[in-house]
Design an enzyme around this catalytic site. Structure first.
Site, PDB file in Angstrom:
ATOM      1  N   GLU A 122       0.845  -1.208   0.000  1.00  0.00           N
ATOM      2  CA  GLU A 122       0.000   0.000   0.000  1.00  0.00           C
ATOM      3  C   GLU A 122       0.874   1.250   0.000  1.00  0.00           C
ATOM      4  O   GLU A 122       1.987   1.240   0.540  1.00  0.00           O
ATOM      5  CB  GLU A 122      -0.921  -0.056   1.233  1.00  0.00           C
ATOM      6  CG  GLU A 122      -1.737   1.180   1.528  1.00  0.00           C
ATOM      7  CD  GLU A 122      -2.781   1.536   0.475  1.00  0.00           C
ATOM      8  OE1 GLU A 122      -2.444   1.542  -0.723  1.00  0.00           O
ATOM      9  OE2 GLU A 122      -3.919   1.843   0.849  1.00  0.00           O
ATOM     10  N   ASP A 123       0.360   2.334  -0.569  1.00  0.00           N
ATOM     11  CA  ASP A 123       1.117   3.581  -0.585  1.00  0.00           C
ATOM     12  C   ASP A 123       1.076   4.297   0.768  1.00  0.00           C
ATOM     13  O   ASP A 123       2.105   4.567   1.364  1.00  0.00           O
ATOM     14  CB  ASP A 123       0.647   4.507  -1.729  1.00  0.00           C
ATOM     15  CG  ASP A 123      -0.862   4.742  -1.751  1.00  0.00           C
ATOM     16  OD1 ASP A 123      -1.572   4.210  -0.863  1.00  0.00           O
ATOM     17  OD2 ASP A 123      -1.339   5.448  -2.644  1.00  0.00           O
ATOM     18  N   ASP A 157      -3.965   5.844   6.168  1.00  0.00           N
ATOM     19  CA  ASP A 157      -4.552   7.067   6.696  1.00  0.00           C
ATOM     20  C   ASP A 157      -5.494   6.659   7.835  1.00  0.00           C
ATOM     21  O   ASP A 157      -5.030   6.387   8.938  1.00  0.00           O
ATOM     22  CB  ASP A 157      -5.262   7.770   5.525  1.00  0.00           C
ATOM     23  CG  ASP A 157      -5.713   9.179   5.839  1.00  0.00           C
ATOM     24  OD1 ASP A 157      -5.142   9.799   6.736  1.00  0.00           O
ATOM     25  OD2 ASP A 157      -6.639   9.663   5.174  1.00  0.00           O
ATOM     26  N   PHE A 206      -1.054  16.353   3.036  1.00  0.00           N
ATOM     27  CA  PHE A 206      -1.507  15.676   1.830  1.00  0.00           C
ATOM     28  C   PHE A 206      -0.327  15.522   0.879  1.00  0.00           C
ATOM     29  O   PHE A 206       0.286  16.513   0.476  1.00  0.00           O
ATOM     30  CB  PHE A 206      -2.654  16.427   1.160  1.00  0.00           C
ATOM     31  CG  PHE A 206      -3.369  15.567   0.171  1.00  0.00           C
ATOM     32  CD1 PHE A 206      -4.349  14.673   0.582  1.00  0.00           C
ATOM     33  CD2 PHE A 206      -3.027  15.594  -1.181  1.00  0.00           C
ATOM     34  CE1 PHE A 206      -4.988  13.839  -0.321  1.00  0.00           C
ATOM     35  CE2 PHE A 206      -3.661  14.759  -2.086  1.00  0.00           C
ATOM     36  CZ  PHE A 206      -4.644  13.889  -1.661  1.00  0.00           C
ATOM     37  N   ARG A 240       0.921  11.564 -10.275  1.00  0.00           N
ATOM     38  CA  ARG A 240       1.399  10.204 -10.019  1.00  0.00           C
ATOM     39  C   ARG A 240       2.791   9.963 -10.603  1.00  0.00           C
ATOM     40  O   ARG A 240       3.544   9.129 -10.123  1.00  0.00           O
ATOM     41  CB  ARG A 240       0.447   9.164 -10.639  1.00  0.00           C
ATOM     42  CG  ARG A 240      -0.876   9.027  -9.935  1.00  0.00           C
ATOM     43  CD  ARG A 240      -1.568   7.752 -10.374  1.00  0.00           C
ATOM     44  NE  ARG A 240      -3.005   7.773 -10.116  1.00  0.00           N
ATOM     45  CZ  ARG A 240      -3.569   7.453  -8.958  1.00  0.00           C
ATOM     46  NH1 ARG A 240      -2.839   7.102  -7.939  1.00  0.00           N
ATOM     47  NH2 ARG A 240      -4.882   7.488  -8.822  1.00  0.00           N
TER      48      ARG A 240
HETATM   49  P1  IMP Z   1      -7.486   4.966   4.529  1.00  0.00           P
HETATM   50  O1  IMP Z   1      -8.474   3.899   4.182  1.00  0.00           O
HETATM   51  O2  IMP Z   1      -8.154   6.122   5.218  1.00  0.00           O
HETATM   52  O3  IMP Z   1      -6.318   4.448   5.335  1.00  0.00           O
HETATM   53  O4  IMP Z   1      -6.988   5.594   3.170  1.00  0.00           O
HETATM   54  C1  IMP Z   1      -5.850   5.202   2.505  1.00  0.00           C
HETATM   55  C2  IMP Z   1      -5.922   5.684   1.105  1.00  0.00           C
HETATM   56  O5  IMP Z   1      -6.255   7.068   1.050  1.00  0.00           O
HETATM   57  C3  IMP Z   1      -4.559   5.588   0.421  1.00  0.00           C
HETATM   58  O6  IMP Z   1      -4.433   4.361  -0.240  1.00  0.00           O
HETATM   59  C4  IMP Z   1      -4.596   6.725  -0.558  1.00  0.00           C
HETATM   60  O7  IMP Z   1      -5.201   6.287  -1.766  1.00  0.00           O
HETATM   61  C5  IMP Z   1      -5.506   7.734   0.075  1.00  0.00           C
HETATM   62  N1  IMP Z   1      -4.698   8.794   0.720  1.00  0.00           N
HETATM   63  C6  IMP Z   1      -4.514   8.985   2.035  1.00  0.00           C
HETATM   64  N2  IMP Z   1      -3.716  10.033   2.272  1.00  0.00           N
HETATM   65  C7  IMP Z   1      -3.371  10.522   1.060  1.00  0.00           C
HETATM   66  C8  IMP Z   1      -2.519  11.597   0.630  1.00  0.00           C
HETATM   67  O8  IMP Z   1      -1.916  12.348   1.422  1.00  0.00           O
HETATM   68  N3  IMP Z   1      -2.391  11.769  -0.713  1.00  0.00           N
HETATM   69  C9  IMP Z   1      -3.040  10.983  -1.622  1.00  0.00           C
HETATM   70  N4  IMP Z   1      -3.816   9.954  -1.267  1.00  0.00           N
HETATM   71  C10 IMP Z   1      -3.990   9.734   0.064  1.00  0.00           C
HETATM   72 MG    MG Z   2      -4.577   4.068  -2.336  1.00  0.00          MG
END
Ligand code: IMP
Ligand code: MG
Length: 189
Positions: A107-108, A111, A160, A173
């Site tokens: 995963e990138d 959050d 962000f 990207r």
């Molecule tokens: P989560 O389910 O809230 O943990 O969201 C994770 C996903 O939100 C990541 O895979 C990203 O696609 C997106 N995301 C969270 N923070 C960022 C950010 O700072 N930039 C771009 N995408 C983000």
């Molecule tokens: Mg993502």
């Protein structure tokens, strides 16, 4: 600095360098070394979450010193803005069998943690031997559910970020570095 530092997009968002190419390369190499050590003699399947983690995956696998299978999932979350809502769906599922295998989710960014919690539970239904998580970045302060990366590149503040596969409205990207967008400066020209 980074090539794109100070560059503004059409919306006027300035980009600030968070991680240089060299810093990213070193983080990715360290992660690959740990994974290569821990998964020796195991049947490893990397499940990459599209689209954000595609660049991370492609760099990571080139440093792995073990046989590995790769597959991809694409998830859609519903809700307004940049925040992940409660409802998540798979829009592209894995195609190879993970039964009895060791799965590592790539995963990138973590959050709220909801995306990974959903995917981990979902993959576990196919009876893999193990399911672990490798994330490049982690905004720990934003966590809403109890989930942690087993392999983590770097914890970051609540900013962000874009670049190295990660987008803002499908742009940025392609950037080879990771930048953060200055909060509050959006739309200022
Ligand atoms: P989560 O389910 O809230 O943990 O969201 C994770 C996903 O939100 C990541 O895979 C990203 O696609 C997106 N995301 C969270 N923070 C960022 C950010 O700072 N930039 C771009 N995408 C983000
Ligand atoms: Mg993502």
């Amino acid at each position: 600095m980074g090539f794109y530092t100070g560059v503004k997009d059409m919306e006027g968002c300035p980009l600030n360098l968070l991680l240089s190419r060299e810093q990213i390369a070193s983080i990715v190499k360290d992660l690959a070394d740990q994974i290569s050590k821990d998964y020796r003699e195991k049947e490893l399947v990397l499940v990459c979450i599209l689209k954000g983690a595609f660049m991370f995956l492609s760099d990571l696998i080139r440093h792995l010193r073990l046989p590995v299978q790769i597959d991809f999932v694409r998830l859609a979350s519903y809700g307004a803005g940049t925040k992940t809502s409660g409802r998540i769906e798979i829009t592209k599922d894995i195609e190879i069998s993970i039964k009895g295998k060791d799965v590592l989710i790539i995963e990138d960014i973590i959050d709220s943690g909801r995306t990974l919690q959903f995917l981990k539970d979902r993959l576990s239904l196919s009876n893999p031997r193990s399911v672990k998580i490798c994330a490049l970045l982690d905004k720990k302060a934003r966590r809403e559910v109890e989930i942690e990366a087993d392999y983590l590149g770097k914890e970051i503040d609540n900013v962000f970020v874009v670049g190295y596969g990660i987008d803002f409205n499908e742009t940025y990207r392609h950037l080879p570095e990771i930048y953060y967008i200055t909060p509050g400066n959006q739309r200022k020209k």
